[in-house]
Write a protein that holds these residues in place. Structure first.
Motif, mmCIF file in Angstrom:
data_model
loop_
_atom_site.group_PDB
_atom_site.id
_atom_site.type_symbol
_atom_site.label_atom_id
_atom_site.label_comp_id
_atom_site.label_asym_id
_atom_site.label_seq_id
_atom_site.Cartn_x
_atom_site.Cartn_y
_atom_site.Cartn_z
ATOM 1 N N ALA A 117 21.523 -27.956 29.103
ATOM 2 C CA ALA A 117 20.295 -27.370 28.603
ATOM 3 C C ALA A 117 20.391 -27.071 27.132
ATOM 4 N N THR A 118 21.565 -26.981 26.607
ATOM 5 C CA THR A 118 21.743 -26.647 25.191
ATOM 6 C C THR A 118 22.087 -27.870 24.353
ATOM 7 N N ALA A 119 22.083 -29.143 25.025
ATOM 8 C CA ALA A 119 22.421 -30.364 24.287
ATOM 9 C C ALA A 119 21.288 -30.755 23.344
ATOM 10 N N LYS A 120 21.572 -31.640 22.304
ATOM 11 C CA LYS A 120 20.558 -32.106 21.353
ATOM 12 C C LYS A 120 19.597 -33.081 22.028
ATOM 13 N N PRO A 121 18.276 -33.095 21.649
ATOM 14 C CA PRO A 121 17.316 -34.039 22.228
ATOM 15 C C PRO A 121 17.662 -35.471 21.838
ATOM 16 N N ALA A 122 17.208 -36.479 22.708
ATOM 17 C CA ALA A 122 17.471 -37.892 22.435
ATOM 18 C C ALA A 122 16.753 -38.319 21.167
ATOM 19 N N ALA A 123 17.319 -39.329 20.501
ATOM 20 C CA ALA A 123 16.710 -39.820 19.264
ATOM 21 C C ALA A 123 15.356 -40.457 19.561
ATOM 22 N N ALA A 124 14.369 -40.318 18.684
ATOM 23 C CA ALA A 124 13.029 -40.893 18.857
ATOM 24 C C ALA A 124 13.107 -42.418 18.800
ATOM 25 N N LYS A 125 12.171 -43.129 19.531
ATOM 26 C CA LYS A 125 12.142 -44.591 19.548
ATOM 27 C C LYS A 125 11.840 -45.112 18.157
ATOM 28 N N LEU A 126 12.585 -46.101 17.732
ATOM 29 C CA LEU A 126 12.381 -46.690 16.414
ATOM 30 C C LEU A 126 11.483 -47.909 16.524
ATOM 31 N N TYR A 127 10.383 -47.950 15.760
ATOM 32 C CA TYR A 127 9.458 -49.077 15.754
ATOM 33 C C TYR A 127 9.715 -49.945 14.526
ATOM 34 N N ALA A 128 9.343 -51.212 14.651
ATOM 35 C CA ALA A 128 9.448 -52.112 13.496
ATOM 36 C C ALA A 128 8.374 -51.743 12.487
ATOM 37 N N ARG A 129 8.565 -52.220 11.275
ATOM 38 C CA ARG A 129 7.539 -52.032 10.250
ATOM 39 C C ARG A 129 7.260 -53.388 9.588
ATOM 40 N N VAL A 130 6.055 -53.539 9.070
ATOM 41 C CA VAL A 130 5.650 -54.792 8.430
ATOM 42 C C VAL A 130 6.158 -54.830 7.003
ATOM 43 N N THR A 131 6.795 -55.928 6.641
ATOM 44 C CA THR A 131 7.280 -56.100 5.262
ATOM 45 C C THR A 131 6.406 -57.075 4.478
ATOM 46 N N SER A 132 5.575 -57.855 5.199
ATOM 47 C CA SER A 132 4.686 -58.808 4.527
ATOM 48 C C SER A 132 3.507 -59.106 5.444
ATOM 49 N N ASN A 133 2.320 -59.192 4.879
ATOM 50 C CA ASN A 133 1.106 -59.521 5.651
ATOM 51 C C ASN A 133 0.187 -60.295 4.719
ATOM 52 N N GLN A 134 0.053 -61.598 4.966
ATOM 53 C CA GLN A 134 -0.671 -62.451 4.023
ATOM 54 C C GLN A 134 -1.669 -63.364 4.726
ATOM 55 N N GLN A 135 -2.709 -63.708 3.986
ATOM 56 C CA GLN A 135 -3.680 -64.700 4.441
ATOM 57 C C GLN A 135 -3.044 -66.082 4.321
ATOM 58 N N LEU A 136 -3.215 -66.932 5.327
ATOM 59 C CA LEU A 136 -2.737 -68.312 5.246
ATOM 60 C C LEU A 136 -3.707 -69.124 4.400
ATOM 61 N N THR A 137 -3.194 -69.903 3.468
ATOM 62 C CA THR A 137 -4.051 -70.637 2.533
ATOM 63 C C THR A 137 -3.903 -72.142 2.632
ATOM 64 N N THR A 138 -3.089 -72.634 3.559
ATOM 65 C CA THR A 138 -2.943 -74.086 3.727
ATOM 66 C C THR A 138 -4.218 -74.657 4.345
ATOM 67 N N ASP A 139 -4.331 -75.979 4.338
ATOM 68 C CA ASP A 139 -5.499 -76.659 4.908
ATOM 69 C C ASP A 139 -5.754 -76.127 6.318
#
Length: 412
Positions: free
Chosen positions: A25-47
């Motif tokens: 009952a006195t132990a530390k809580p579990a670590a929160a779930k880690l989510y990914a994050r976006v590093t790039s988000n671009q419009q496609l411009t090829t044909d």
């Protein structure tokens, strides 16, 4: 008092072996779930046409990249696989954005051609290729185009349509948001327009074939139409002594060579350079692409068979004589064998007519064919009376001038 109670409670728990519970009952809580994050988000411009894809069914469609906080499933991978196999407008998909996460995953934003589904789907680990839940797809396949010199026009059925479902900027359902040409509204305006075909493709979803058009009419040049909307535009040239030959059929029966009554034909070439007296060589053809001799053979009068050409080198403005003979025939009689009574079926008799000049009365029929390329047996089976099915041939030695009996039974 409180101190005494606390000490007593702990001692009681220890006695029961439950001190570990207090420790947990006195132990530390579990670590929160880690989510990914976006590093790039671009419009496609090829044909855009190179970004046509289909769902593989391996991954679900999400409201955002599937590993981001708050991503929700729009529909499962299994449902997307079913959609791809349905072969509808919604089976084709266009990719238009790409995102990369800090974990190296690539997600594409896609939309179905019918607009029903739009969202993000896992696309592998490279922004240069489509993978994971989507794969590249060719919405058309090359087909064989007609001769580039052949001129076409719209069919009457196409002209009669009240809305434009005839001319398209791209074959129907093969490109996202590209459909019927919006500037063409009244098809009757194009009743007399002519065009040639520069390219043909097939839509593998519905196996329809589409023609791309070349036309002096700017509205139609470069447009696409279903091949069923067009028909060959045959020139309506008038017959004159400079471009036509009269074909006369002579009945060679008993050496009489009398003209067959009301059987004359007129061959007219589409070539505009010919003159009266010029030999109608095989290089000159009519609107059906037939030479004079091919035309003459095709139009042999009903009930006759071609024998030979009576004169060579017929000229324009002149006459081509063709010797014919009464065609050898076999009467086909159908017998109702349903109850083994073999009574002839009323008004069901047929006549098999050979096109071969060497077929004569008394000749065995087996090796000869009619104008449709059918043997006697194939002809007899094809013309079984309605409501009956073929059972057997009663006789197998039919000759020209004789009768072929065919047993049939009532269909169940």
């Amino acid at each position: 008092m409180k101190h005494t109670l606390k000490t007593s409670l702990f001692a009681g728990l220890a006695a029961l072996g439950l001190t570990a519970v207090v420790g947990s009952a006195t132990a530390k809580p579990a670590a929160a779930k880690l989510y990914a994050r976006v590093t790039s988000n671009q419009q496609l411009t090829t044909d855009p046409t190179t970004r046509n894809v289909v769902f593989t069914g391996n991954n679900a469609l999400y409201t955002k990249a599937g590993t981001l906080r708050g991503a929700r499933v729009i529909t499962s991978g299994n449902n997307l696989g079913i959609l791809e196999a349905a072969n509808t407008a919604g089976s084709n998909v266009r990719a238009y954005r790409v995102a990369t996460t800090n974990r190296g995953s690539v997600y594409y934003k896609v939309v179905t051609f019918d607009g029903q589904y739009r969202g993000w789907i896992y696309g592998g680990t490279s922004t240069g290729t489509f993978g994971g839940g989507i794969t590249p797809y060719a919405t058309t396949q090359d087909a064989t185009a007609p001769d580039a010199k052949t001129t076409f026009k719209l069919t009457d059925a196409a002209v009669a349509q009240t809305t434009n479902n005839v001319f398209y900027d791209a074959p129907a359902n093969t490109q996202y948001k590209v459909g019927a040409t919006p500037t063409i509204t009244t098809l009757a305006n194009y009743k007399d327009a002519t065009f040639t075909v520069t390219k043909a493709v097939t839509n593998p979803r519905d196996n329809t074939t589409w023609y791309q058009l070349a036309s002096s009419n700017a509205d139609l040049n470069g447009k696409w139409t279903n091949k069923d909307n067009v028909t060959e535009a045959k020139p309506a040239n008038n017959s004159t002594s400079d471009n036509s030959v009269t074909v006369v059929y002579l009945d060679g029966e008993n050496g009489t060579n009398n003209p067959v009554d009301k059987a004359n034909q007129t061959f007219t070439t589409t070539d505009t350079s010919t003159k009266a007296g010029q030999v109608a060589a095989s290089s000159f053809v009519n609107a059906d692409k037939l030479s004079l001799q091919d035309f003459a053979k095709k139009h042999v009068p009903a009930g006759y068979a071609f024998v030979s050409f009576s004169n060579d080198n017929a000229v324009f403005g002149g006459t081509q004589y063709v010797e014919v003979k009464k065609a050898a025939q076999v009467k086909v009689v159908y017998l109702d064998a349903t109850n083994n009574n073999n009574n002839p079926i009323d008004k069901a008799d047929q006549t098999f007519t050979a096109i071969n000049a060497d077929a004569n009365a008394g000749t065995a029929v087996s090796k000869y064919q009619d104008a449709n390329g059918l043997s006697l047996s194939a002809f007899a089976k094809k013309n079984v009376p309605a409501g009956y099915t073929f059972k057997s041939f009663v006789n197998t030695d039919a000759v020209f001038g004789g009768t072929q009996y065919v047993a049939v039974v009532k269909a169940k």
